[in-house]
Write a protein that holds these residues in place. Structure first.
Motif, PDB file in Angstrom:
ATOM      1  N   ASN A   1       4.427 -36.966  -2.636  1.00  0.00           N
ATOM      2  CA  ASN A   1       3.133 -36.134  -2.898  1.00  0.00           C
ATOM      3  C   ASN A   1       2.792 -35.034  -2.095  1.00  0.00           C
ATOM      4  O   ASN A   1       2.522 -33.970  -2.702  1.00  0.00           O
ATOM      5  N   ASP A   2       2.696 -35.466  -0.874  1.00  0.00           N
ATOM      6  CA  ASP A   2       2.254 -34.128   0.076  1.00  0.00           C
ATOM      7  C   ASP A   2       3.175 -33.067   0.152  1.00  0.00           C
ATOM      8  O   ASP A   2       2.841 -31.798   0.167  1.00  0.00           O
TER       9      ASP A   2
ATOM     10  N   GLN B   1      -5.971 -32.244  -6.226  1.00  0.00           N
ATOM     11  CA  GLN B   1      -4.752 -32.036  -5.525  1.00  0.00           C
ATOM     12  C   GLN B   1      -5.184 -31.680  -4.048  1.00  0.00           C
ATOM     13  O   GLN B   1      -6.219 -30.943  -3.737  1.00  0.00           O
ATOM     14  N   LYS B   2      -4.582 -32.184  -3.088  1.00  0.00           N
ATOM     15  CA  LYS B   2      -4.636 -31.825  -1.725  1.00  0.00           C
ATOM     16  C   LYS B   2      -4.367 -30.384  -1.407  1.00  0.00           C
ATOM     17  O   LYS B   2      -3.159 -30.202  -1.722  1.00  0.00           O
TER      18      LYS B   2
ATOM     19  N   ARG C   1       7.542 -44.211   0.246  1.00  0.00           N
ATOM     20  CA  ARG C   1       7.458 -42.719   0.669  1.00  0.00           C
ATOM     21  C   ARG C   1       6.772 -41.710  -0.467  1.00  0.00           C
ATOM     22  O   ARG C   1       6.751 -40.649   0.055  1.00  0.00           O
ATOM     23  N   LYS C   2       6.211 -42.392  -1.272  1.00  0.00           N
ATOM     24  CA  LYS C   2       5.549 -41.629  -2.382  1.00  0.00           C
ATOM     25  C   LYS C   2       4.359 -40.774  -1.966  1.00  0.00           C
ATOM     26  O   LYS C   2       4.368 -39.546  -2.421  1.00  0.00           O
ATOM     27  N   ASP C   3       3.809 -41.124  -0.969  1.00  0.00           N
ATOM     28  CA  ASP C   3       2.644 -40.218  -0.340  1.00  0.00           C
ATOM     29  C   ASP C   3       3.333 -38.969   0.383  1.00  0.00           C
ATOM     30  O   ASP C   3       2.586 -37.889   0.333  1.00  0.00           O
ATOM     31  N   GLU C   4       4.171 -39.312   1.066  1.00  0.00           N
ATOM     32  CA  GLU C   4       4.955 -38.153   1.592  1.00  0.00           C
ATOM     33  C   GLU C   4       5.623 -37.138   0.697  1.00  0.00           C
ATOM     34  O   GLU C   4       5.497 -36.015   0.967  1.00  0.00           O
TER      35      GLU C   4
END
Length: 105
Positions: free
Chosen positions: A69-70, A102-103, A64-67
């Motif tokens: 980070n988002d 960063q996004k 779940r790291k991408d979630e």
């Protein structure tokens, strides 16, 4: 920094936070813990603040790291980066960001 303590692998996160990968009662654990300095021996010892994750829960966290980070990106810049940017801008008219992109949310 990685170090080996008996059968444990220990990774420093900062001066008083560490991650230890160890086995306890036959279960693989990832132990994320805050340490304190013993006043008598000046040695770092594990404190009460921390969490031990089983290998399965650790892998779920990584999945779940991408979630995560988002979600962090939606909160905005981290404080250390924001302070550094303010210092850079105060010292010059052009602020440049040499760090990772960063996004935007």
């Amino acid at each position: 920094m990685k170090r080996k303590s008996s059968d444990d692998s220990v990774f420093d996160l900062d001066a008083k936070k560490r991650v230890a990968v160890r086995k306890f009662n036959g279960v693989n654990l990832v132990d994320i813990r805050e340490y304190y300095e013993d006043k008598t021996t000046k040695e770092l010892k594990p404190g009460k603040k921390g969490i031990s994750l089983t290998e399965d829960v650790w892998r779920q966290l990584l999945a779940r790291k991408d979630e995560i980070n988002d979600a962090l990106a939606q909160l905005g810049q981290k404080r250390e980066k924001a302070k550094a940017d303010q210092t850079d801008q105060a010292g010059s008219d052009e602020g440049t960001d040499d760090g990772p992109a960063q996004k935007e949310a």
